[in-house]
Design a protein around this motif. Structure first.
Motif, mmCIF file in Angstrom:
data_model
loop_
_atom_site.group_PDB
_atom_site.id
_atom_site.type_symbol
_atom_site.label_atom_id
_atom_site.label_comp_id
_atom_site.label_asym_id
_atom_site.label_seq_id
_atom_site.Cartn_x
_atom_site.Cartn_y
_atom_site.Cartn_z
ATOM 1 N N THR A 138 37.243 -38.714 5.679
ATOM 2 C CA THR A 138 36.426 -38.066 6.694
ATOM 3 C C THR A 138 36.223 -36.589 6.387
ATOM 4 O OG1 THR A 138 38.315 -37.539 8.106
ATOM 5 C CG2 THR A 138 37.245 -39.680 8.443
ATOM 6 N N TYR A 139 35.130 -36.061 6.876
ATOM 7 C CA TYR A 139 34.782 -34.658 6.698
ATOM 8 C C TYR A 139 34.259 -34.134 8.028
ATOM 9 C CZ TYR A 139 34.828 -36.210 1.860
ATOM 10 O OH TYR A 139 35.202 -36.755 0.657
ATOM 11 N N SER A 140 34.603 -32.899 8.325
ATOM 12 C CA SER A 140 34.126 -32.299 9.571
ATOM 13 C C SER A 140 33.709 -30.865 9.326
ATOM 14 C CB SER A 140 35.232 -32.338 10.632
ATOM 15 O OG SER A 140 35.503 -33.659 11.033
ATOM 16 N N ALA A 141 32.729 -30.424 10.102
ATOM 17 C CA ALA A 141 32.300 -29.034 10.029
ATOM 18 C C ALA A 141 33.424 -28.124 10.515
ATOM 19 C CB ALA A 141 31.054 -28.842 10.885
ATOM 20 N N ASP A 142 33.472 -26.920 9.989
ATOM 21 C CA ASP A 142 34.522 -25.973 10.373
ATOM 22 C C ASP A 142 34.518 -25.723 11.876
ATOM 23 O OD1 ASP A 142 34.254 -23.895 7.391
ATOM 24 O OD2 ASP A 142 35.388 -25.735 7.781
ATOM 25 N N SER A 143 33.339 -25.769 12.475
ATOM 26 C CA SER A 143 33.222 -25.460 13.897
ATOM 27 C C SER A 143 33.874 -26.511 14.792
ATOM 28 C CB SER A 143 31.746 -25.312 14.276
ATOM 29 O OG SER A 143 31.034 -26.498 13.977
ATOM 30 N N VAL A 144 34.148 -27.704 14.255
ATOM 31 C CA VAL A 144 34.720 -28.773 15.085
ATOM 32 C C VAL A 144 36.057 -29.271 14.560
ATOM 33 C CG1 VAL A 144 32.395 -29.498 15.734
ATOM 34 C CG2 VAL A 144 33.599 -30.709 13.899
ATOM 35 N N LYS A 145 36.525 -28.732 13.442
ATOM 36 C CA LYS A 145 37.808 -29.176 12.893
ATOM 37 C C LYS A 145 38.925 -28.953 13.896
ATOM 38 C CE LYS A 145 37.040 -28.857 7.937
ATOM 39 N NZ LYS A 145 37.298 -28.108 6.679
ATOM 40 N N GLY A 146 39.768 -29.969 14.011
ATOM 41 C CA GLY A 146 40.870 -29.896 14.959
ATOM 42 C C GLY A 146 40.484 -30.312 16.366
ATOM 43 N N ARG A 147 39.195 -30.477 16.622
ATOM 44 C CA ARG A 147 38.727 -30.877 17.958
ATOM 45 C C ARG A 147 38.019 -32.224 17.933
ATOM 46 N NH1 ARG A 147 34.928 -28.031 20.510
ATOM 47 N NH2 ARG A 147 33.896 -27.282 18.611
ATOM 48 N N PHE A 148 37.250 -32.494 16.891
ATOM 49 C CA PHE A 148 36.485 -33.734 16.787
ATOM 50 C C PHE A 148 37.121 -34.639 15.738
ATOM 51 C CE2 PHE A 148 32.000 -32.078 18.141
ATOM 52 C CZ PHE A 148 32.561 -31.509 19.267
ATOM 53 N N THR A 149 37.116 -35.939 16.012
ATOM 54 C CA THR A 149 37.645 -36.922 15.069
ATOM 55 C C THR A 149 36.659 -38.064 14.933
ATOM 56 O OG1 THR A 149 39.927 -36.399 15.721
ATOM 57 C CG2 THR A 149 39.555 -38.459 14.525
ATOM 58 N N ILE A 150 36.297 -38.365 13.702
ATOM 59 C CA ILE A 150 35.418 -39.508 13.431
ATOM 60 C C ILE A 150 36.269 -40.679 12.967
ATOM 61 C CG2 ILE A 150 34.979 -38.796 11.037
ATOM 62 C CD1 ILE A 150 32.120 -39.867 11.389
ATOM 63 N N SER A 151 35.905 -41.878 13.408
ATOM 64 C CA SER A 151 36.650 -43.069 13.008
ATOM 65 C C SER A 151 35.707 -44.257 13.042
ATOM 66 C CB SER A 151 37.841 -43.301 13.938
ATOM 67 O OG SER A 151 37.405 -43.535 15.266
ATOM 68 N N ARG A 152 36.146 -45.354 12.460
ATOM 69 C CA ARG A 152 35.325 -46.558 12.489
ATOM 70 C C ARG A 152 36.166 -47.747 12.907
ATOM 71 N NH1 ARG A 152 32.047 -47.690 8.110
ATOM 72 N NH2 ARG A 152 32.240 -45.740 6.992
ATOM 73 N N ASP A 153 35.555 -48.681 13.610
ATOM 74 C CA ASP A 153 36.174 -49.956 13.973
ATOM 75 C C ASP A 153 35.269 -51.030 13.388
ATOM 76 O OD1 ASP A 153 37.050 -52.330 15.149
ATOM 77 O OD2 ASP A 153 37.626 -51.342 17.005
ATOM 78 N N ASN A 154 35.655 -51.550 12.238
ATOM 79 C CA ASN A 154 34.794 -52.520 11.562
ATOM 80 C C ASN A 154 34.647 -53.806 12.358
ATOM 81 O OD1 ASN A 154 34.299 -50.799 9.385
ATOM 82 N ND2 ASN A 154 36.123 -51.502 8.287
ATOM 83 N N ALA A 155 35.660 -54.179 13.095
ATOM 84 C CA ALA A 155 35.588 -55.406 13.904
ATOM 85 C C ALA A 155 34.516 -55.284 14.984
ATOM 86 C CB ALA A 155 36.939 -55.703 14.533
ATOM 87 N N LYS A 156 34.342 -54.069 15.498
ATOM 88 C CA LYS A 156 33.327 -53.834 16.526
ATOM 89 C C LYS A 156 32.030 -53.295 15.942
ATOM 90 C CE LYS A 156 36.611 -53.092 20.286
ATOM 91 N NZ LYS A 156 37.069 -52.194 21.364
ATOM 92 N N ASN A 157 32.018 -53.122 14.604
ATOM 93 C CA ASN A 157 30.821 -52.628 13.932
ATOM 94 C C ASN A 157 30.343 -51.312 14.548
ATOM 95 O OD1 ASN A 157 29.128 -53.065 11.727
ATOM 96 N ND2 ASN A 157 27.525 -54.005 12.972
ATOM 97 N N THR A 158 31.293 -50.429 14.780
ATOM 98 C CA THR A 158 31.013 -49.187 15.499
ATOM 99 C C THR A 158 31.752 -48.021 14.848
ATOM 100 O OG1 THR A 158 30.739 -50.396 17.587
ATOM 101 C CG2 THR A 158 31.143 -48.029 17.746
ATOM 102 N N VAL A 159 31.091 -46.873 14.830
ATOM 103 C CA VAL A 159 31.723 -45.623 14.411
ATOM 104 C C VAL A 159 31.804 -44.714 15.639
ATOM 105 C CG1 VAL A 159 31.453 -43.543 13.010
ATOM 106 C CG2 VAL A 159 30.985 -45.788 12.015
ATOM 107 N N TYR A 160 32.950 -44.055 15.788
ATOM 108 C CA TYR A 160 33.180 -43.225 16.965
ATOM 109 C C TYR A 160 33.275 -41.747 16.583
ATOM 110 C CZ TYR A 160 34.539 -47.703 19.006
ATOM 111 O OH TYR A 160 34.553 -49.001 19.436
ATOM 112 N N LEU A 161 32.967 -40.912 17.548
ATOM 113 C CA LEU A 161 33.217 -39.484 17.422
ATOM 114 C C LEU A 161 33.957 -39.054 18.680
ATOM 115 C CD1 LEU A 161 32.739 -36.947 15.655
ATOM 116 C CD2 LEU A 161 30.778 -36.442 17.143
ATOM 117 N N GLN A 162 35.261 -38.848 18.540
ATOM 118 C CA GLN A 162 36.078 -38.369 19.653
ATOM 119 C C GLN A 162 35.981 -36.858 19.689
ATOM 120 O OE1 GLN A 162 37.941 -40.118 22.042
ATOM 121 N NE2 GLN A 162 38.142 -38.083 22.969
ATOM 122 N N MET A 163 35.539 -36.336 20.808
ATOM 123 C CA MET A 163 35.330 -34.892 20.942
ATOM 124 C C MET A 163 36.247 -34.352 22.034
ATOM 125 S SD MET A 163 31.172 -34.687 20.610
ATOM 126 C CE MET A 163 30.911 -35.338 22.259
#
Length: 124
Positions: free
Chosen positions: A57-82
């Motif tokens: 994963t990669y994140s912009a400096d402005s959101v590092k430590g606050r935003f997390t990207i993840s994927r759930d392949n079973a649900k065919n979905t990518v998330y962005l936790q903010m």
């Protein structure tokens, strides 16, 4: 190939939201996915990205430590936790597939299959 972004809303400073990027008609697991945002009068910028090949994963400096990207392949979905949202996070958020499964480019031109966007508003 169609993506659907959802989960936006209105939140106070310091609050949290989780955005979802769901796919229809194809499997997200074989794609590198990027989350972008665009505020009024500003250019679209990449917020986070998750690679298909190794889920790095990669994140912009402005959101590092606050935003997390993840994927759930079973649900065919990518998330962005903010978390710890700030007024400057206010924007329309989009997800898209990368032209390359190996690269998390920072340029919107390297991404295709854009979803319709979901609005995030953070009050001060």
């Amino acid at each position: 190939v169609q993506l659907q972004a959802s989960g936006g809303g209105f939140v106070e400073t310091g609050g949290s939201l989780r955005l979802s990027c769901a796919a229809s008609g194809f499997s997200l697991r074989v794609y590198t996915i990027g989350w972008f945002r665009q505020a009024p009068g500003k250019e679209r910028e990449r917020v986070s990205c998750i690679r298909a090949s190794n889920s790095m994963t990669y994140s912009a400096d402005s959101v590092k430590g606050r935003f997390t990207i993840s994927r759930d392949n079973a649900k065919n979905t990518v998330y962005l936790q903010m978390n710890s949202l700030k007024p400057e996070d206010t924007a329309v958020y989009y997800c898209a597939t990368s032209r390359s499964i190996y690269a998390c480019s920072g340029s919107p031109d390297d991404f295709v299959s854009w979803g319709q966007g979901t609005l995030v508003t953070v009050s001060s």
